[in-house]
Design a protein around this motif. Structure first.
Motif, PDB file in Angstrom:
ATOM      1  N   LYS A  33       6.345 -30.388  24.351  1.00 37.99           N
ATOM      2  CA  LYS A  33       6.490 -30.552  22.892  1.00 37.99           C
ATOM      3  C   LYS A  33       6.333 -32.017  22.495  1.00 37.99           C
ATOM      4  CE  LYS A  33       9.647 -26.721  21.909  1.00 37.99           C
ATOM      5  NZ  LYS A  33      11.018 -26.389  21.492  1.00 37.99           N
ATOM      6  N   GLU A  34       6.948 -32.898  23.280  1.00 36.17           N
ATOM      7  CA  GLU A  34       6.863 -34.329  22.967  1.00 36.17           C
ATOM      8  C   GLU A  34       5.445 -34.865  23.176  1.00 36.17           C
ATOM      9  OE1 GLU A  34       9.942 -36.717  24.719  1.00 36.17           O
ATOM     10  OE2 GLU A  34      11.481 -35.277  24.119  1.00 36.17           O
ATOM     11  N   ILE A  35       4.752 -34.372  24.193  1.00 32.46           N
ATOM     12  CA  ILE A  35       3.366 -34.779  24.406  1.00 32.46           C
ATOM     13  C   ILE A  35       2.506 -34.340  23.226  1.00 32.46           C
ATOM     14  CG2 ILE A  35       1.307 -34.378  25.833  1.00 32.46           C
ATOM     15  CD1 ILE A  35       3.227 -34.290  28.281  1.00 32.46           C
ATOM     16  N   GLN A  36       2.727 -33.129  22.743  1.00 30.79           N
ATOM     17  CA  GLN A  36       2.007 -32.651  21.558  1.00 30.79           C
ATOM     18  C   GLN A  36       2.320 -33.517  20.341  1.00 30.79           C
ATOM     19  OE1 GLN A  36       3.166 -28.513  21.331  1.00 30.79           O
ATOM     20  NE2 GLN A  36       1.500 -27.864  22.679  1.00 30.79           N
ATOM     21  N   GLU A  37       3.593 -33.892  20.198  1.00 31.58           N
ATOM     22  CA  GLU A  37       3.994 -34.773  19.098  1.00 31.58           C
ATOM     23  C   GLU A  37       3.269 -36.119  19.161  1.00 31.58           C
ATOM     24  OE1 GLU A  37       8.196 -35.641  17.387  1.00 31.58           O
ATOM     25  OE2 GLU A  37       8.489 -34.448  19.210  1.00 31.58           O
ATOM     26  N   ILE A  38       3.233 -36.696  20.353  1.00 28.70           N
ATOM     27  CA  ILE A  38       2.570 -37.985  20.544  1.00 28.70           C
ATOM     28  C   ILE A  38       1.085 -37.865  20.226  1.00 28.70           C
ATOM     29  CG2 ILE A  38       1.817 -39.655  22.309  1.00 28.70           C
ATOM     30  CD1 ILE A  38       4.654 -39.220  23.614  1.00 28.70           C
ATOM     31  N   ASN A  39       0.434 -36.840  20.767  1.00 32.46           N
ATOM     32  CA  ASN A  39      -0.997 -36.662  20.527  1.00 32.46           C
ATOM     33  C   ASN A  39      -1.291 -36.416  19.054  1.00 32.46           C
ATOM     34  OD1 ASN A  39      -1.600 -37.078  23.233  1.00 32.46           O
ATOM     35  ND2 ASN A  39      -1.504 -34.906  23.728  1.00 32.46           N
ATOM     36  N   SER A  40      -0.444 -35.658  18.386  1.00 34.87           N
ATOM     37  CA  SER A  40      -0.607 -35.403  16.951  1.00 34.87           C
ATOM     38  C   SER A  40      -0.450 -36.690  16.148  1.00 34.87           C
ATOM     39  CB  SER A  40       0.410 -34.360  16.495  1.00 34.87           C
ATOM     40  OG  SER A  40       0.314 -34.148  15.111  1.00 34.87           O
ATOM     41  N   PHE A  41       0.551 -37.499  16.502  1.00 36.16           N
ATOM     42  CA  PHE A  41       0.771 -38.776  15.811  1.00 36.16           C
ATOM     43  C   PHE A  41      -0.466 -39.664  15.944  1.00 36.16           C
ATOM     44  CE2 PHE A  41       1.922 -43.206  15.617  1.00 36.16           C
ATOM     45  CZ  PHE A  41       2.797 -43.277  14.536  1.00 36.16           C
ATOM     46  N   ILE A  42      -0.995 -39.749  17.160  1.00 31.87           N
ATOM     47  CA  ILE A  42      -2.160 -40.605  17.406  1.00 31.87           C
ATOM     48  C   ILE A  42      -3.380 -40.092  16.636  1.00 31.87           C
ATOM     49  CG2 ILE A  42      -3.791 -41.348  19.192  1.00 31.87           C
ATOM     50  CD1 ILE A  42      -1.304 -41.390  21.127  1.00 31.87           C
ATOM     51  N   GLN A  43      -3.528 -38.778  16.579  1.00 31.85           N
ATOM     52  CA  GLN A  43      -4.658 -38.194  15.854  1.00 31.85           C
ATOM     53  C   GLN A  43      -4.552 -38.493  14.351  1.00 31.85           C
ATOM     54  OE1 GLN A  43      -5.015 -33.941  16.239  1.00 31.85           O
ATOM     55  NE2 GLN A  43      -7.184 -33.987  15.719  1.00 31.85           N
ATOM     56  N   LYS A  44      -3.345 -38.436  13.808  1.00 25.75           N
ATOM     57  CA  LYS A  44      -3.137 -38.687  12.380  1.00 25.75           C
ATOM     58  C   LYS A  44      -3.113 -40.172  12.041  1.00 25.75           C
ATOM     59  CE  LYS A  44      -0.517 -34.452  11.712  1.00 25.75           C
ATOM     60  NZ  LYS A  44       0.814 -33.862  11.562  1.00 25.75           N
ATOM     61  N   PRO A  56      -2.044 -37.441  31.004  1.00 29.28           N
ATOM     62  CA  PRO A  56      -1.568 -36.227  30.328  1.00 29.28           C
ATOM     63  C   PRO A  56      -0.404 -35.544  31.035  1.00 29.28           C
ATOM     64  CG  PRO A  56      -3.828 -35.947  31.137  1.00 29.28           C
ATOM     65  CD  PRO A  56      -3.420 -37.345  31.443  1.00 29.28           C
ATOM     66  N   ASN A  57      -0.271 -35.733  32.344  1.00 29.38           N
ATOM     67  CA  ASN A  57       0.850 -35.116  33.069  1.00 29.38           C
ATOM     68  C   ASN A  57       2.175 -35.786  32.725  1.00 29.38           C
ATOM     69  OD1 ASN A  57      -0.812 -33.261  34.415  1.00 29.38           O
ATOM     70  ND2 ASN A  57      -1.324 -34.798  35.956  1.00 29.38           N
ATOM     71  N   LEU A  58       2.154 -37.104  32.572  1.00 32.44           N
ATOM     72  CA  LEU A  58       3.367 -37.838  32.215  1.00 32.44           C
ATOM     73  C   LEU A  58       3.590 -37.868  30.708  1.00 32.44           C
ATOM     74  CD1 LEU A  58       3.011 -40.980  34.538  1.00 32.44           C
ATOM     75  CD2 LEU A  58       4.261 -38.861  34.999  1.00 32.44           C
ATOM     76  N   GLY A  59       2.507 -37.757  29.947  1.00 30.75           N
ATOM     77  CA  GLY A  59       2.606 -37.871  28.500  1.00 30.75           C
ATOM     78  C   GLY A  59       2.589 -39.307  28.019  1.00 30.75           C
ATOM     79  N   VAL A  60       2.327 -40.236  28.919  1.00 27.14           N
ATOM     80  CA  VAL A  60       2.299 -41.653  28.571  1.00 27.14           C
ATOM     81  C   VAL A  60       0.886 -42.019  28.135  1.00 27.14           C
ATOM     82  CG1 VAL A  60       2.563 -44.007  29.467  1.00 27.14           C
ATOM     83  CG2 VAL A  60       4.153 -42.206  30.192  1.00 27.14           C
ATOM     84  N   ARG A  61       0.798 -42.657  26.964  1.00 25.44           N
ATOM     85  CA  ARG A  61      -0.497 -43.138  26.449  1.00 25.44           C
ATOM     86  C   ARG A  61      -0.346 -44.608  26.108  1.00 25.44           C
ATOM     87  NH1 ARG A  61      -3.615 -39.023  22.877  1.00 25.44           N
ATOM     88  NH2 ARG A  61      -5.229 -40.583  23.240  1.00 25.44           N
ATOM     89  N   VAL A  62      -1.370 -45.384  26.474  1.00 30.09           N
ATOM     90  CA  VAL A  62      -1.350 -46.823  26.242  1.00 30.09           C
ATOM     91  C   VAL A  62      -2.688 -47.233  25.649  1.00 30.09           C
ATOM     92  CG1 VAL A  62      -1.002 -49.098  27.269  1.00 30.09           C
ATOM     93  CG2 VAL A  62       0.143 -47.103  28.274  1.00 30.09           C
ATOM     94  N   PHE A  63      -2.614 -48.024  24.561  1.00 30.05           N
ATOM     95  CA  PHE A  63      -3.810 -48.532  23.900  1.00 30.05           C
ATOM     96  C   PHE A  63      -3.752 -50.053  23.898  1.00 30.05           C
ATOM     97  CE2 PHE A  63      -2.970 -44.354  22.192  1.00 30.05           C
ATOM     98  CZ  PHE A  63      -4.218 -43.763  22.177  1.00 30.05           C
TER      99      PHE A  63
END
Length: 186
Positions: A33-44, A56-63
């Protein structure tokens, strides 16, 4: 010799569990759920970046918003100085910062607070700092600036034992200001 022992010990701790003791209560369903939240936030909220890390396994994203090109990465035992801004993903509100002007902009209490970069020995933060830092800092070079997204299992807030809210993914703006090797720190 001390550096080798610290490195081996840190390596064993890092890869023996791959997450802190505080992280165990979070279920895989909550993580997804939190990974989906993070991905949705980044998309928006698109982030202008020059480089990306996505696990994607950890859900950690870095830019990376800035790449220094120094070629100087931290090693276990190095002392790091880092400026940071920590935000709640759900509200984008600033939770904490090392930068006084950011604190002022968000109306944070300025009394009894010294605003200065976070300093710690890389590889020794387990249980004291955000465990996600141990994932991100090896990827960075001195002078890099990143925006990192962490599910709650990597911010140690899901156990209720810290000042962080339960199951709350966070966003960190990080600038790795300086890396002092163990030899330089002595």
């Amino acid at each position: 010799m001390r550096r080798i022992i610290l490195g081996l010990l840190s390596f064993m701790i890092l890869f023996s569990g791959c997450e802190s003791e505080n992280a165990k209560p979070q279920s895989d369903i909550e993580l997804k759920k939190e990974i989906q939240e993070i991905n949705s936030f980044i998309q928006k909220n698109p982030i202008p970046f020059v480089k990306e890390y996505n696990n994607p396994n950890l859900g950690v994203r870095v830019f990376w918003t800035e790449i220094s090109g120094t070629g100087k990465n931290p090693s276990f035992g190095d002392t790091l100085q880092v400026d940071y801004v920590a935000r709640y993903l759900r509200s984008n509100w600033v939770l904490d910062t090392s930068i006084q002007s950011v604190a002022e902009d968000y109306g944070m209490s300025l009394s009894k607070r010294n605003f200065m970069p976070l300093e710690y020995i890389f590889g020794s933060s387990f249980g004291r700092l955000i465990s996600g830092f141990e994932i991100v800092f090896p990827l960075m070079e001195e002078g890099d600036k990143v925006i990192a997204f962490f599910p709650s299992r990597y911010v140690d807030g899901n156990s209720g034992q810290s000042h962080l809210p339960t199951n709350a993914p966070l966003i960190f703006e990080l600038e790795l200001l300086e890396i002092k090797s163990e030899a330089e720190a002595d």
